[in-house]
Design an enzyme around this catalytic site. Structure first.
Site, PDB file in Angstrom:
ATOM      1  N   SER A 140       0.670  -0.978  -0.141  1.00  0.00           N
ATOM      2  CA  SER A 140       0.190  -0.042  -0.182  1.00  0.00           C
ATOM      3  C   SER A 140       1.424   0.959  -0.130  1.00  0.00           C
ATOM      4  O   SER A 140       0.190   2.550   0.071  1.00  0.00           O
ATOM      5  CB  SER A 140      -1.002   0.173   1.621  1.00  0.00           C
ATOM      6  OG  SER A 140       0.404  -0.223   2.570  1.00  0.00           O
ATOM      7  N   ASP A 385      -2.317   5.126  12.596  1.00  0.00           N
ATOM      8  CA  ASP A 385      -1.408   4.918  10.770  1.00  0.00           C
ATOM      9  C   ASP A 385      -0.501   6.016  11.202  1.00  0.00           C
ATOM     10  O   ASP A 385      -0.422   7.276  10.496  1.00  0.00           O
ATOM     11  CB  ASP A 385      -2.141   5.485   9.746  1.00  0.00           C
ATOM     12  CG  ASP A 385      -1.535   4.762   8.409  1.00  0.00           C
ATOM     13  OD1 ASP A 385      -0.368   4.462   8.829  1.00  0.00           O
ATOM     14  OD2 ASP A 385      -1.967   4.715   7.792  1.00  0.00           O
ATOM     15  N   HIS A 388       1.827   4.853   6.337  1.00  0.00           N
ATOM     16  CA  HIS A 388       1.384   5.547   5.628  1.00  0.00           C
ATOM     17  C   HIS A 388       1.532   6.834   5.361  1.00  0.00           C
ATOM     18  O   HIS A 388       2.140   7.360   6.326  1.00  0.00           O
ATOM     19  CB  HIS A 388      -0.324   5.490   5.184  1.00  0.00           C
ATOM     20  CG  HIS A 388      -0.083   4.022   4.798  1.00  0.00           C
ATOM     21  ND1 HIS A 388      -0.644   2.809   5.701  1.00  0.00           N
ATOM     22  CD2 HIS A 388       0.290   3.192   3.869  1.00  0.00           C
ATOM     23  CE1 HIS A 388      -0.627   1.705   5.214  1.00  0.00           C
ATOM     24  NE2 HIS A 388      -0.352   1.760   4.260  1.00  0.00           N
TER      25      HIS A 388
END
Length: 426
Positions: A140, A385, A388
């Site tokens: 990702s 998170d 990312h």
């Protein structure tokens, strides 16, 4: 455009006919370097065939400048797109949509120590890749990178979804005005892998990794692409069981009796070794391969699943942090495998290039979504998170780097061809 073509053709004819070719080449190379705008580089390839190029770190403009060594400096003009102007941002990285209260993390640019790194120019990029194709292979974070590129390109053009599948993890896009194809292939381990416990924990489940078998999800499609950006990282810290030659050889963090415990770096190195070997061994593949190095996470005050978070509002300075421990080992594992693969690729007439972003991004603990990848009331599987990157955000510099390498490849190929022709002309 016609005037530029005539000018370049005159240059070509002068070089081929001159008796003092070496001296003239040096003078004209300097003139071209100064006077020809970078967005005309692809035009040079239309006039003269391409030839072997030099590595970006030893190119004519960067002989004394490592573009990956530097610091983050303020950029009041940033960002150059917004979450409202770009529909391609994945929700989990759409930090401003989900209420991030500060925007200072978007207002920085990378400044190499010995030169300037231009901000990404989408029109220039599209001219360089006109008629070509680019694929992102990995997890990702690779998709995060691709979507940052999409947002930049959508500032000046339109795109169509031409995906042959409905799987949102692997998409193909066509920029029809430039006949440029952009794709991403989901392959978090790069090699053949499956869940050892299909109904297990989606975040902590054990995976079987077949370290000598490249993942066909990408290898079956990649030989037609002109550029391949390959990356992987965070998934290798999950519990995994290693196989080679269809035999179980050990595991990492699997907590199973009677299985030899191997370090994460064992599987990581072999996965890249297998992937690089697959790339330079693909029948008909003539593309350029980029390794995008490990993207650091920034969990503080706890691990990712134990309350860790990333709440900084500004970048680190270079003297405030350093690459060490498991991050250094992960990075060096990639670099060693890349060096070996690049030598073999060169022997086969292929180009391997490095997007060396690890230390650059180590300084950007302020650029992650943290809690701003969803609404507070939503129930989600993920924790805070800190892996990312927000869009817009620090991840946009990856495309600044990539464009600069492509520009240098175009320019050095042109000069290399002129020098070779001048040397061989009677």
């Amino acid at each position: 455009m016609k005037a530029i073509k005539r000018y370049l053709l005159d240059v070509k004819n002068i070089i081929y006919k001159s008796k003092a070719k070496v001296a003239l080449f040096s003078i004209l190379a300097l003139i071209l370097l100064i006077t020809i705008p970078p967005y005309f580089y692809p035009l040079l390839h239309q006039l003269l065939p391409t030839s072997s190029s030099v590595n970006v770190r030893t190119s004519v403009m960067y002989r004394s400048c490592d573009i990956f060594k530097g610091r983050w400096v303020r950029d009041p003009k940033a960002p150059y797109y917004t979450n409202e102007s770009c529909w391609a941002i994945h929700d989990n990285q759409n930090c401003m949509k989900y209420g991030r209260p500060d925007n200072e993390f978007m207002k920085w640019r990378w400044k190499p120590d010995q030169c300037e790194l231009p901000i990404f120019n989408p029109a220039q990029f599209l001219e360089i890749v006109r008629g070509k194709s680019m694929a992102f292979v990995g997890d990702s974070l690779g998709r995060n990178h691709m979507q940052a590129l999409m947002c930049q390109l959508l500032r000046v053009t339109y795109v169509e979804d031409v995906s042959p599948t409905t799987d949102y993890k692997s998409r193909t896009w066509l920029f029809r005005a430039h006949d440029f194809t952009l794709a991403n292939f989901w392959s978090p381990f790069l090699v053949n892998a499956n869940e050892a416990e299909p109904n297990g924990d989606p975040l902590n489940g054990v995976y079987n990794l077949y370290l000598d078998e490249p993942d066909k999800n990408w290898t079956m499609h990649i030989n037609k692409f002109d550029y391949v950006i390959i990356s992987a990282g965070q998934w290798f810290f999950r519990p995994v069981i290693y196989y080679e030659n269809n035999k179980l050889i050990g595991c990492y963090s699997c907590n199973q009796a009677n299985i030899n415990n191997l370090p994460m770096y064992y599987g990581y190195a072999r996965a890249f070794r297998t992937s690089f070997k697959a790339l330079y061994g693909l029948n008909g593949f003539k593309g350029m391969t980029f390794l995008r190095t490990f993207s650091p996470a920034h969990f503080e005050n706890g691990e990712w699943n134990k309350g860790g978070n990333c709440i900084r509002k500004t970048p680190f300075k270079s003297n405030e942090t350093s690459l060490r421990g498991f991050m250094l080992e992960t990075y060096m594992t990639q670099i060693e495998e890349f060096k070996d693969a690049a030598r073999e690729a060169k022997r086969r007439g292929l180009k391997f290039r490095l997007l060396d972003i690890t230390e650059v991004m180590l300084l950007r603990a302020d650029g992650h979504p943290s809690i701003y990848g969803h609404w507070p009331h939503e129930k989600v599987l993920q924790y805070n998170d800190c892996v990312h990157w927000c869009l817009p955000g620090p991840v946009d510099v990856w495309n600044d780097f990539m464009l600069e390498i492509l520009k240098m490849e175009s320019l050095s190929s042109f000069f290399s061809h002129i020098a070779k022709r001048a040397k061989n002309e009677p």
